[in-house]
Design a protein around this motif. Structure first.
Motif, PDB file in Angstrom:
ATOM      1  N   LYS A 161       0.804  -1.232   0.000  1.00  0.00           N
ATOM      2  CA  LYS A 161       0.000   0.000   0.000  1.00  0.00           C
ATOM      3  C   LYS A 161       0.836   1.280   0.000  1.00  0.00           C
ATOM      4  O   LYS A 161       0.294   2.368  -0.235  1.00  0.00           O
ATOM      5  N   CYS A 162       2.139   1.161   0.239  1.00  0.00           N
ATOM      6  CA  CYS A 162       2.991   2.352   0.177  1.00  0.00           C
ATOM      7  C   CYS A 162       3.654   2.521  -1.188  1.00  0.00           C
ATOM      8  O   CYS A 162       4.360   3.518  -1.423  1.00  0.00           O
ATOM      9  N   LEU A 163       3.448   1.579  -2.054  1.00  0.00           N
ATOM     10  CA  LEU A 163       4.084   1.627  -3.373  1.00  0.00           C
ATOM     11  C   LEU A 163       3.398   2.682  -4.240  1.00  0.00           C
ATOM     12  O   LEU A 163       2.191   2.621  -4.477  1.00  0.00           O
ATOM     13  N   LYS A 164       4.183   3.654  -4.713  1.00  0.00           N
ATOM     14  CA  LYS A 164       3.617   4.751  -5.508  1.00  0.00           C
ATOM     15  C   LYS A 164       3.962   4.639  -6.983  1.00  0.00           C
ATOM     16  O   LYS A 164       3.267   5.220  -7.826  1.00  0.00           O
ATOM     17  N   SER A 165       5.005   3.903  -7.293  1.00  0.00           N
ATOM     18  CA  SER A 165       5.391   3.837  -8.706  1.00  0.00           C
ATOM     19  C   SER A 165       6.086   2.524  -9.010  1.00  0.00           C
ATOM     20  O   SER A 165       6.660   1.875  -8.121  1.00  0.00           O
ATOM     21  N   LEU A 168      -1.181  -6.491  -8.704  1.00  0.00           N
ATOM     22  CA  LEU A 168      -1.004  -5.195  -8.050  1.00  0.00           C
ATOM     23  C   LEU A 168      -2.182  -4.908  -7.122  1.00  0.00           C
ATOM     24  O   LEU A 168      -2.398  -3.759  -6.727  1.00  0.00           O
ATOM     25  N   SER A 169      -2.920  -5.915  -6.769  1.00  0.00           N
ATOM     26  CA  SER A 169      -4.103  -5.756  -5.923  1.00  0.00           C
ATOM     27  C   SER A 169      -3.749  -5.015  -4.632  1.00  0.00           C
ATOM     28  O   SER A 169      -2.758  -5.332  -3.971  1.00  0.00           O
ATOM     29  N   GLY A 170      -4.580  -4.050  -4.264  1.00  0.00           N
ATOM     30  CA  GLY A 170      -4.401  -3.364  -2.983  1.00  0.00           C
ATOM     31  C   GLY A 170      -3.259  -2.371  -2.942  1.00  0.00           C
ATOM     32  O   GLY A 170      -2.953  -1.850  -1.862  1.00  0.00           O
ATOM     33  N   CYS A 171      -2.623  -2.089  -4.068  1.00  0.00           N
ATOM     34  CA  CYS A 171      -1.584  -1.037  -4.105  1.00  0.00           C
ATOM     35  C   CYS A 171      -2.311   0.301  -4.214  1.00  0.00           C
ATOM     36  O   CYS A 171      -2.400   0.921  -5.294  1.00  0.00           O
ATOM     37  N   SER A 172      -2.842   0.746  -3.108  1.00  0.00           N
ATOM     38  CA  SER A 172      -3.812   1.855  -3.099  1.00  0.00           C
ATOM     39  C   SER A 172      -3.201   3.204  -3.453  1.00  0.00           C
ATOM     40  O   SER A 172      -3.934   4.164  -3.747  1.00  0.00           O
ATOM     41  N   ARG A 173      -1.866   3.352  -3.433  1.00  0.00           N
ATOM     42  CA  ARG A 173      -1.232   4.614  -3.774  1.00  0.00           C
ATOM     43  C   ARG A 173      -0.627   4.602  -5.177  1.00  0.00           C
ATOM     44  O   ARG A 173      -0.035   5.591  -5.609  1.00  0.00           O
ATOM     45  N   LEU A 174      -0.770   3.472  -5.843  1.00  0.00           N
ATOM     46  CA  LEU A 174      -0.206   3.347  -7.195  1.00  0.00           C
ATOM     47  C   LEU A 174      -1.154   3.981  -8.206  1.00  0.00           C
ATOM     48  O   LEU A 174      -2.283   3.528  -8.378  1.00  0.00           O
ATOM     49  N   LYS A 175      -0.678   5.026  -8.914  1.00  0.00           N
ATOM     50  CA  LYS A 175      -1.548   5.781  -9.811  1.00  0.00           C
ATOM     51  C   LYS A 175      -1.253   5.542 -11.283  1.00  0.00           C
ATOM     52  O   LYS A 175      -2.105   5.813 -12.131  1.00  0.00           O
ATOM     53  N   THR A 176      -0.091   5.061 -11.595  1.00  0.00           N
ATOM     54  CA  THR A 176       0.260   4.874 -13.012  1.00  0.00           C
ATOM     55  C   THR A 176       0.686   3.447 -13.281  1.00  0.00           C
ATOM     56  O   THR A 176       1.315   2.794 -12.445  1.00  0.00           O
ATOM     57  N   ASN A 209       7.331  -7.558 -26.532  1.00  0.00           N
ATOM     58  CA  ASN A 209       6.228  -8.527 -26.568  1.00  0.00           C
ATOM     59  C   ASN A 209       5.932  -9.051 -25.163  1.00  0.00           C
ATOM     60  O   ASN A 209       6.773  -9.672 -24.528  1.00  0.00           O
ATOM     61  N   MET A 210       4.697  -8.787 -24.694  1.00  0.00           N
ATOM     62  CA  MET A 210       4.261  -9.351 -23.408  1.00  0.00           C
ATOM     63  C   MET A 210       2.973 -10.149 -23.599  1.00  0.00           C
ATOM     64  O   MET A 210       2.063 -10.120 -22.778  1.00  0.00           O
ATOM     65  N   SER A 211       2.934 -10.904 -24.688  1.00  0.00           N
ATOM     66  CA  SER A 211       1.732 -11.683 -25.011  1.00  0.00           C
ATOM     67  C   SER A 211       1.533 -12.877 -24.091  1.00  0.00           C
ATOM     68  O   SER A 211       0.479 -13.515 -24.117  1.00  0.00           O
ATOM     69  N   CYS A 212       2.551 -13.190 -23.270  1.00  0.00           N
ATOM     70  CA  CYS A 212       2.414 -14.324 -22.346  1.00  0.00           C
ATOM     71  C   CYS A 212       1.546 -13.989 -21.136  1.00  0.00           C
ATOM     72  O   CYS A 212       1.092 -14.896 -20.432  1.00  0.00           O
ATOM     73  N   LEU A 213       1.346 -12.695 -20.874  1.00  0.00           N
ATOM     74  CA  LEU A 213       0.595 -12.310 -19.682  1.00  0.00           C
ATOM     75  C   LEU A 213      -0.849 -12.804 -19.790  1.00  0.00           C
ATOM     76  O   LEU A 213      -1.574 -12.456 -20.714  1.00  0.00           O
ATOM     77  N   LEU A 214      -1.236 -13.613 -18.800  1.00  0.00           N
ATOM     78  CA  LEU A 214      -2.578 -14.200 -18.780  1.00  0.00           C
ATOM     79  C   LEU A 214      -3.498 -13.523 -17.779  1.00  0.00           C
ATOM     80  O   LEU A 214      -4.697 -13.421 -18.012  1.00  0.00           O
ATOM     81  N   GLU A 215      -2.936 -13.080 -16.649  1.00  0.00           N
ATOM     82  CA  GLU A 215      -3.761 -12.521 -15.581  1.00  0.00           C
ATOM     83  C   GLU A 215      -3.163 -11.206 -15.099  1.00  0.00           C
ATOM     84  O   GLU A 215      -1.982 -11.124 -14.787  1.00  0.00           O
ATOM     85  N   LEU A 216      -4.021 -10.169 -15.021  1.00  0.00           N
ATOM     86  CA  LEU A 216      -3.613  -8.850 -14.557  1.00  0.00           C
ATOM     87  C   LEU A 216      -4.596  -8.386 -13.492  1.00  0.00           C
ATOM     88  O   LEU A 216      -5.807  -8.303 -13.742  1.00  0.00           O
ATOM     89  N   TYR A 217      -4.061  -8.128 -12.291  1.00  0.00           N
ATOM     90  CA  TYR A 217      -4.898  -7.718 -11.161  1.00  0.00           C
ATOM     91  C   TYR A 217      -4.561  -6.273 -10.800  1.00  0.00           C
ATOM     92  O   TYR A 217      -3.473  -5.984 -10.273  1.00  0.00           O
ATOM     93  N   LEU A 218      -5.513  -5.384 -11.055  1.00  0.00           N
ATOM     94  CA  LEU A 218      -5.362  -3.968 -10.716  1.00  0.00           C
ATOM     95  C   LEU A 218      -6.409  -3.536  -9.703  1.00  0.00           C
ATOM     96  O   LEU A 218      -6.611  -2.328  -9.496  1.00  0.00           O
ATOM     97  N   ASP A 219      -7.068  -4.483  -9.071  1.00  0.00           N
ATOM     98  CA  ASP A 219      -8.125  -4.169  -8.110  1.00  0.00           C
ATOM     99  C   ASP A 219      -7.563  -3.435  -6.896  1.00  0.00           C
ATOM    100  O   ASP A 219      -6.507  -3.777  -6.382  1.00  0.00           O
ATOM    101  N   GLY A 220      -8.288  -2.409  -6.499  1.00  0.00           N
ATOM    102  CA  GLY A 220      -7.896  -1.646  -5.321  1.00  0.00           C
ATOM    103  C   GLY A 220      -6.760  -0.678  -5.547  1.00  0.00           C
ATOM    104  O   GLY A 220      -6.199  -0.157  -4.578  1.00  0.00           O
ATOM    105  N   THR A 221      -6.378  -0.431  -6.785  1.00  0.00           N
ATOM    106  CA  THR A 221      -5.301   0.520  -7.071  1.00  0.00           C
ATOM    107  C   THR A 221      -5.880   1.902  -7.334  1.00  0.00           C
ATOM    108  O   THR A 221      -7.083   2.079  -7.516  1.00  0.00           O
ATOM    109  N   ALA A 222      -4.977   2.917  -7.386  1.00  0.00           N
ATOM    110  CA  ALA A 222      -5.385   4.300  -7.691  1.00  0.00           C
ATOM    111  C   ALA A 222      -5.177   4.621  -9.165  1.00  0.00           C
ATOM    112  O   ALA A 222      -5.219   5.790  -9.568  1.00  0.00           O
ATOM    113  N   ILE A 223      -4.950   3.586  -9.968  1.00  0.00           N
ATOM    114  CA  ILE A 223      -4.724   3.792 -11.406  1.00  0.00           C
ATOM    115  C   ILE A 223      -6.021   4.256 -12.070  1.00  0.00           C
ATOM    116  O   ILE A 223      -7.057   3.604 -11.959  1.00  0.00           O
TER     117      ILE A 223
END
Length: 863
Positions: free
Chosen positions: A693-697, A712-720, A727-741
């Motif tokens: 939760k203190c991670l900003k960038s 990145l779930s719960g990184c509440s101070r992460l805005k960007t 190529n990042m086509s291998c990425l299957l799951e992306l969790y941005l829940d609870g972020t400030a993005i």
């Protein structure tokens, strides 16, 4: 009774369990005859007929020196025979040798149940019974010759009368061939009925016998090799013996070569080759000089003979090559059975997999029955011993050898003695059991032994992939070693985990304990809490210590002496927790491949620590603030797990950590700085920053081409969110829940393989125009009210969206229509006033969550 192995003669006081009413025997038939009368005619033809039917017959060698005293081997052969055929010819009684044999036969008939079958070879049965004619004359001479031993003469007379009173075969007016055929048929019938009695007294044997008989396919006219494999003590030898007893009469010749491993080690292969030929041809004077000569003789003499050959406890390929080398060595219909602990031997000898029978352990009911027979001489435990018996069953895990040894040991002992014995078993296994199991271990290569000991001491029950990764770090390419352990039944892999029989695990631990019975610090592996604490507290560790694996941490925090680590320069595996070092930690071995330290008590790793060989670093709940300063070369490091390390402030420089596959920093709540080098980890598969939760960038750019899961779930101070490069086509799951993005960069178009996207509870206000959607299966927008506010003019603004369409609901309709692969959609708590009609077009959708909204109806298309 149940069955057990007899692979080690010292492992049991008896060969294998058999009924007390039907003791085992060495020979099926003993022939008693007067050589000058019948050896070259009737006796010879009878012997040939018995041999042809696989009836193991003893006939004394005519070259044996005749004298007053009969050779001990003949008397022993009578005792070891099931049947005695007495050929009463005209001059039979004139031989004191024959009469001594006859007296012994009568003695065994009365005491051991020897079945006597008399043949009246052209003599009147009443003359024999009453000792008239030639028989009377013979005894007159014996009385003169043995006048000082008249008791012996009286014994002979009584024996002759008794045997002549038994119904037998009279050759007067009968064809000898017919009589011989009838005799052979009668003997075979009695032998078969005896086998069935034995089977009834062997717990669990009937089903296993049936499986083996089916595998042998006796009715087919091919040459078939069948293997019986499994760990020591499983009952392979017993099963093979019973198969031999049941079926050997069906063949023209047969041989059971027991303890091939031990015999070949002691005496070589030539004696085994000679015995094989002697068994089948019933010749005692077979002789040759070397193995190759024996190979030639076996191949030439057996190629037209239908035989049954059993090789028991084979452990080397040269044993098979010398004794049963090729299928064309044997006549059509032959069957070769091989018992071994090493499955790969059978495969190398072209015994195809469908012809390999894997010995099965006893199930709980069979084990209790068998153990009760040994411990109580009953089919069930005595009152008061039920729970104790169940503990033995649990300990033995269906291994017949263990049940046999423990049952005999506990027989007629008190409850207190039982409890004491069971307590002692926890400390060390019974010697008779471990000696048998250790045979396989002793035959391993040094590296195979080490891997077996590692699995026994540390890895039993652990996930296969994880264990293989650790072993790969310890031993270069250990795949073949693992396969060998599997083939030798020392380990198994079941449901993706490594397993081994509990008694094999005990064996492994006992081997390590015996390295230094009194001082744990001189052992290669430590796993007991008290041993580890002793070594670290008393500073007794030595260079020999390679692994410390503490699964059960001490109940209280222990204050230990870290200086002992400076002595353990060969330490490769370290797993400890709940320990404290007041003086700090100055040294850790550079040989370490695996560190799992729950609650690491210091703020950093030792400055002198150069973990060039480290593969896994797992330190949850640690007090570490930073792992290392500057750049360290960790070419092999694949995993860093610092979850719940609340003091961690920043990540180290990953420039020289090229093999990192997993970085887990979840709930590192003070983490605020991620080093830019993180974005260049080409092999990173999992990046977990959940709850930081203190991670900003994050690094401004990332090129994580192997990344599959990004959390990145719960990184509440992460805005960007970082720009995606490459190529990042291998990425299957992306969790941005609870972020400030609030907004995703245009470069997310590179995430073409994305299957799951979680934006729930985030501040997202805009989903980029170019976000890929074809493969997306799971989408969560729960609690994303900002997406539906009128100020979000570009919500889900795909190229097909008319620029004038600024209605949030309309944009939602248009955006969802492109998600053709979507199976799960979460729109809960989004303050929806209506449900988008486009949901009806999502043909793959199986789960839909709409709770916490304000709609009053469902669209017709929902059906």
């Amino acid at each position: 009774m149940a069955f057990m192995d007899t692979e080690n003669a010292s492992s049991s006081s008896s060969s294998f369990p058999s009924s007390s009413s039907t003791p085992g025997w060495k020979y099926d038939v003993f022939l008693s005859f007067r050589g000058t009368d019948t050896r070259k005619n009737f006796t010879d033809h009878l012997y040939a007929a018995l041999s042809q039917k696989g009836i193991f017959t003893f006939r004394d060698d005519e070259k044996l020196e005749r004298g007053t005293f009969i050779a001990p081997e003949l008397l022993s052969a009578i005792e070891d025979s099931r049947f005695a055929v007495v050929i009463l010819s005209r001059d039979y009684a004139s031989s004191s040798w024959c009469l001594i044999e006859l007296a012994k036969i009568v003695e065994c008939m009365e005491k051991k149940g020897l079945i006597v079958l008399p043949v009246f070879h052209y003599v009147d049965p009443s003359d024999v019974r009453n000792q008239r004619g030639a028989f009377a004359e013979a005894f007159v001479k014996h009385q003169e010759r043995f006048k000082d031993k008249m008791e012996d003469v009286y014994t002979w007379r009584a024996a002759l009368t008794q045997v002549a009173s038994i119904a037998g075969w009279d050759l007067h007016d009968k064809h000898e061939a017919k009589v011989i055929e009838e005799m052979v048929r009668k003997i075979l019938g009695k032998l078969n009925s005896t086998y069935s009695v034995i089977h009834k007294d062997l717990v669990g044997i009937n089903s296993r016998m049936e499986e083996m008989v089916n595998l042998l396919a006796i009715g087919l006219n091919d040459v078939r090799f069948v293997g019986i494999c499994g760990m020591g003590g499983m009952g392979k030898t017993t099963l093979a013996r019973l198969i031999y007893k049941k079926l050997h009469y069906c063949f023209e010749g047969s041989s059971f070569l027991a303890n091939v491993r031990e015999e070949s080690k002691k005496h070589g292969l030539v004696p085994l080759q000679k015995r094989l030929l002697a068994d089948i041809f019933l010749e005692k004077n077979i002789d040759f000089l070397d193995v190759q000569w024996g190979i030639n003789m076996i191949g030439k003499r057996l190629c037209h003979k239908r035989v049954l050959v059993i090789l028991d406890d084979v452990d080397q390929l040269d044993q098979l090559e010398a004794l049963v080398g090729e299928r064309n060595w044997f006549g059509q219909g032959s069957r070769i059975i091989i018992t071994t602990r090493y499955q790969h031997l059978l495969i190398r000898h072209e015994v195809v997999r469908v012809e390999i029978y894997k010995a099965r352990k006893l199930n709980d009911d069979e084990a209790l029955h068998f153990f009760s027979l040994k411990a109580f001489k009953k089919d069930y435990p005595l009152e008061g011993y039920e729970d104790l018996s169940q503990k033995v069953i649990c300990y033995a895990q269906g291994l017949p050898l263990a049940l046999e040894v423990l049952g005999r040991f506990l027989f007629r002992r008190s409850v207190d003695e039982w409890e004491s014995a069971l307590c002692r078993l926890k400390e060390s296994p019974e010697r008779q059991i471990s000696d048998v199991l250790k045979i396989t271990f002793d035959g391993l290569r040094e590296r195979e032994k080490n891997i077996f000991l590692d699995i026994a001491c540390f890895f039993k029950g652990m996930e296969e992939d994880h264990v293989v990764n650790i072993l790969q770090a310890l031993y270069d390419k250990p795949k073949i070693d693992i396969v060998v352990l599997l083939e030798k039944s020392l380990i198994t892999i079941s449901f993706g985990k490594f397993w081994m029989h509990d008694l094999l695990q005990e064996l492994g631990k006992e081997i390590v304990r015996c390295e230094s019975p009194e001082e744990p610090g001189r052992r290669s592996r430590l796993w007991l809490t008290e041993d580890v604490i002793h070594v670290l507290k008393c500073n007794t560790g030595k260079e020999v210590v390679k692994s410390i694996f503490l699964d059960s941490p001490p109940r209280k925090e222990e204050r230990l002496n870290a200086e002992t680590f400076s002595k353990m320069k060969n330490l490769r595996l370290l797993k400890i927790s709940n320990v404290h070092f007041p003086q700090g930690l100055k040294y850790l071995s550079s040989e370490l491949r695996f560190i799992h330290w729950d609650g690491y008590p210091l703020e950093s790793m030792p400055t002198s620590f150069e973990p060039e060989k480290l593969v896994e670093l797992i330190m949850p709940c640690s007090l570490v603030k930073g792992l290392w300063k500057g750049i360290k070369s960790l070419e092999r490091l694949k995993l860093i797990d610092l979850r719940d390390s609340w003091n961690l402030i920043e990540t180290p420089d990953f420039t020289k950590v090229p093999s990192l596959e997993q970085l887990i920093l979840q709930h590192c709540t003070r983490l605020s700085k991620i080093h830019e080098s993180l974005g260049e980890l080409k092999r990173l598969i999992l990046l977990d920053l959940n709850g930081c939760k203190c991670l900003k960038s994050l690094p401004h750019k990332i090129s994580l081409e192997s990344l599959k899961v990004f959390i990145l779930s719960g990184c509440s101070r992460l805005k960007t969110f970082p720009e995606i490069v490459g190529n990042m086509s291998c990425l299957l799951e992306l969790y941005l829940d609870g972020t400030a993005i609030e907004e995703l960069p245009l470069s997310v178009e590179r995430l073409t393989g994305l299957i799951k996207l979680d934006l729930s509870g985030s501040a997202i206000r805009e989903w980029s125009r170019t976000f890929p959607s074809n493969n997306l299966k799971i989408l969560s927008l729960s609690g994303c009210e900002a997406l539906l506010s009128k100020s979000s003019n570009r919500f889900f603004n795909f190229p097909l969206m008319p620029r004038r369409s600024t209605c949030p609901m309309g944009m939602l309709q248009r955006s969802l229509s492109g998600l053709c692969s979507l199976t799960q959609l979460d729109l809960s708590y989004c303050n929806l006033q209506a449900i988008p009609d486009v949901l009806g077009c999502l043909s793959s959708l199986t789960e839909l969550y709409l709770m916490g909204n304000n709609f009053v109806g469902l669209p017709k298309s929902i059906i």
